[in-house]
Design an enzyme around this catalytic site. Structure first.
Site, mmCIF file in Angstrom:
data_model
loop_
_atom_site.group_PDB
_atom_site.id
_atom_site.type_symbol
_atom_site.label_atom_id
_atom_site.label_comp_id
_atom_site.label_asym_id
_atom_site.label_seq_id
_atom_site.Cartn_x
_atom_site.Cartn_y
_atom_site.Cartn_z
ATOM 1 N N SER A 1 -12.044 -52.571 65.436
ATOM 2 C CA SER A 1 -11.979 -51.466 66.385
ATOM 3 C C SER A 1 -12.311 -50.141 65.710
ATOM 4 O O SER A 1 -12.993 -49.291 66.292
ATOM 5 C CB SER A 1 -10.586 -51.402 67.023
ATOM 6 O OG SER A 1 -10.354 -52.522 67.847
ATOM 7 N N GLN B 1 -2.515 -53.212 65.488
ATOM 8 C CA GLN B 1 -3.541 -52.224 65.815
ATOM 9 C C GLN B 1 -3.907 -51.351 64.616
ATOM 10 O O GLN B 1 -5.056 -50.971 64.431
ATOM 11 C CB GLN B 1 -3.065 -51.346 66.965
ATOM 12 C CG GLN B 1 -3.000 -52.073 68.295
ATOM 13 C CD GLN B 1 -2.599 -51.145 69.415
ATOM 14 O OE1 GLN B 1 -3.348 -50.276 69.825
ATOM 15 N NE2 GLN B 1 -1.381 -51.297 69.910
ATOM 16 N N TYR C 1 -11.262 -59.510 74.919
ATOM 17 C CA TYR C 1 -12.695 -59.694 74.746
ATOM 18 C C TYR C 1 -13.297 -60.258 76.034
ATOM 19 O O TYR C 1 -12.616 -60.846 76.872
ATOM 20 C CB TYR C 1 -12.996 -60.661 73.601
ATOM 21 C CG TYR C 1 -12.644 -60.151 72.228
ATOM 22 C CD1 TYR C 1 -13.487 -59.283 71.561
ATOM 23 C CD2 TYR C 1 -11.463 -60.548 71.604
ATOM 24 C CE1 TYR C 1 -13.179 -58.823 70.292
ATOM 25 C CE2 TYR C 1 -11.153 -60.101 70.330
ATOM 26 C CZ TYR C 1 -12.021 -59.233 69.687
ATOM 27 O OH TYR C 1 -11.697 -58.788 68.430
ATOM 28 N N ARG D 1 -5.514 -59.244 67.797
ATOM 29 C CA ARG D 1 -5.351 -58.040 68.610
ATOM 30 C C ARG D 1 -4.007 -58.071 69.330
ATOM 31 O O ARG D 1 -3.913 -58.337 70.529
ATOM 32 C CB ARG D 1 -6.508 -57.904 69.597
ATOM 33 C CG ARG D 1 -7.772 -57.435 68.911
ATOM 34 C CD ARG D 1 -8.823 -56.990 69.889
ATOM 35 N NE ARG D 1 -9.876 -56.232 69.217
ATOM 36 C CZ ARG D 1 -10.950 -55.744 69.812
ATOM 37 N NH1 ARG D 1 -11.115 -55.928 71.109
ATOM 38 N NH2 ARG D 1 -11.854 -55.076 69.135
ATOM 39 N N ASP E 1 -6.602 -53.044 62.598
ATOM 40 C CA ASP E 1 -7.754 -53.544 63.345
ATOM 41 C C ASP E 1 -9.028 -52.835 62.890
ATOM 42 O O ASP E 1 -9.463 -51.843 63.478
ATOM 43 C CB ASP E 1 -7.524 -53.343 64.842
ATOM 44 C CG ASP E 1 -8.568 -54.040 65.693
ATOM 45 O OD1 ASP E 1 -9.528 -54.589 65.120
ATOM 46 O OD2 ASP E 1 -8.430 -54.038 66.930
#
Length: 518
Positions: A127, A121, A225, A116, A124
């Site tokens: 996500s 991104q 996280y 991350r 990802d």
């Protein structure tokens, strides 16, 4: 085609295939692989994709294989040192799969291991899927909830709004919060990371705080996280949930800790205290569940009438959207693996993203990866609030500010008086009458406008239009004066006031148009 029961997603769409072809790759898809996601074989063929008869042919003809679910032993049996597999792999709980990949010598990129960091991104996939799961969780809750989300007043009576609690404000949690508030529910959210409170509140939900000092330091882990909480914090957390349980109509739990079983946050006694007809959606069911009574892949109804949904395939229930986003994540990963856009993979193990996601490489297990050189994305902790001032200190600050403002105004007035006196010694008496009115108008106007909040400046334009209209009448009356100085100033006033009038009405019209429904 995915072998897992109920899996409807596909790792390549016709649109993503077109982008992969621009990178120099020839694309193949197993016949029927995209059917459940709404992508027919004909659509793939139209996009230049070769449709092969079965999985065996696909594995035999492909150098890079993209999947969604964790591969079976039979699928890994097709691996060779020349092949690269890109998929969700669960390396932390799939030791046998890692050993088989090592034995076969193939390269495996686990999409859930994408670090991350800002540059990653676009790849990802966790996500992407969590966003869909959070949205779908609210829709699933509504499907099992016997009332409206939003409050209504009807001829038949008043309907109260639903109360929704979202536990965990990660990607899935924020998606659930946004959907819930959009549907009109009163939404509450809790997270062990206090820095996400601002995000929660900006979406229209109320953040649930704990009266516990360790909350400010114990909840945030690496990469944004959550981390493991202390026993004392956990007890305070459970006590708060027990307090909230009887009031909530819908509870959506999303709490997960990387490489661990899901923490138990909603206990059996909390379920027993909930109202009949309430719904619990447990998005952590695949990792054991946040609710004590959750059964993975099943929906149960407790003795007191609470529905607990433990489905593990929320993204698959929106297969078209999920496949589109996942295929885009795969395509971005392939772009990083193909820097020259020549259809040749460059598996650069010095690259943070590629190294972090690679769990098996050239006959070696490379999981877990080293920490990335680039700092992982994490929400910034809020700045410490300034200490509360005592009433005496507040009063002293107000007096000091008043003195400073008064001093500034007296200084400006003094300078203005000197300038006015200088002009009076030179200009004729008739001019001075008009000039004094002009100076006073500027002063009063400045004081009035300066004290208006910036957010009200645009609405204030409509009022200043009317004021400007009055000013222009005075300027027009002065144009007939005998003094050339007065005529010049009056003409300038007409010109500037005209700009203010027409420009003001134009801006006001555009502002009002923003609030009109198309």
């Amino acid at each position: 085609m995915e072998l897992a029961a109920g899996e409807n997603r596909v790792a390549m769409t016709p649109d993503s295939a077109k982008q992969l072809q621009k990178l120099g790759y020839e694309c193949l898809v197993e016949t029927g692989a995209g059917k459940k996601a709404g992508f027919a074989d004909a659509a793939y063929e139209e996009a230049g994709v070769t449709v092969v008869a079965d999985a065996a042919a696909l594995w035999a003809q492909s150098d890079i294989i993209a999947k969604v679910r964790i591969p079976t032993d039979a699928e890994l049996g097709h691996m060779t040192p020349e092949k690269t597999l890109i998929t969700f792999f669960n390396p932390g709980g799939n030791a046998e799969g890692l050993e088989l990949a090592k034995e076969k010598g193939g390269n495996v990129i686990a999409m859930e291991m994408v670090p991350r960091i800002s540059r990653a991104q676009k790849m990802d996939a966790l996500s992407s899927m969590a966003n869909i799961a959070g949205y779908r969780a609210v829709i699933e809750a509504g499907n099992n909830f016997g009332r409206f989300f939003t409050g209504q007043v009807t001829a038949a009576g008043k309907v109260p709004p639903a109360k929704v609690l979202v536990v965990g404000a990660g990607v899935a949690g924020l998606a659930a919060i946004g959907t819930s508030t959009s549907l009109g529910a009163i939404t509450y959210a809790f997270d062990v990371r206090p820095e996400v409170a601002e995000q929660v509140e900006s979406m229209g939900a109320e953040f649930v705080y704990l009266d516990f000092e360790e909350e400010q330091a114990d909840g945030s882990g690496s990469g944004g996280y959550a981390s493991v909480s202390s026993p004392e914090f956990r007890e305070a957390q459970l006590a708060k949930f027990r307090e909230l349980a009887p009031e909530m109509d819908i509870v959506i739990t999303t709490a997960l800790i990387p490489n661990r079983e899901a923490p138990e946050l909603w206990t059996e006694d909390m379920v027993a205290s909930m109202k009949r007809g309430s719904v619990i959606i447990d998005l952590a069911a695949e990792k054991g569940g946040n609710c004590k009574l959750t059964v993975a892949d099943e929906k149960i109804v407790t003795e007191n009438g609470v529905t607990i949904v433990g489905y593990t395939d929320f993204p698959s229930r929106m297969a078209t959207q999920s496949s589109t986003l996942y295929a885009t994540n795969i395509r971005h990963m392939m772009a990083d693996l193909t820097p020259e856009k020549d259809g040749k993979v460059v598996h650069n193990m010095d690259d943070d993203v590629i190294r972090g996601a690679t769990v098996a490489y050239q006959g070696e297990i490379t999981f877990p990866p080293p920490p990335p050189k680039t700092k992982a994305i994490a929400a910034q902790k809020p700045k410490e609030k300034a200490p509360e001032l005592t009433p005496e200190e507040k009063r002293a600050n107000e007096v000091a500010a008043f003195k400073a403002q008064t001093k500034q105004q007296v200084t400006l007035l003094g300078i203005g008086a000197v300038l006015l006196l200088g002009v009076g010694l030179i200009a004729p008496a008739s001019f001075m009458q008009h000039f004094i009115v002009f100076v006073l108008s500027v002063f009063v106007g400045f004081q009035v406008i300066w004290n208006v909040s910036h957010s009200l400046h645009t609405p204030l334009m409509a009022v200043t239009n009317a004021i400007s209209s009055i000013i222009i009448l005075g300027a027009l009356m002065q144009i007939g004066s005998g003094s050339w100085i007065v005529i010049l100033l009056a003409a300038l006033s007409v010109f500037m006031t005209g700009i203010n009038i027409f420009g003001g009405f134009l801006v006001t019209r555009r502002m009002l148009a923003m609030f009109q429904k198309s």
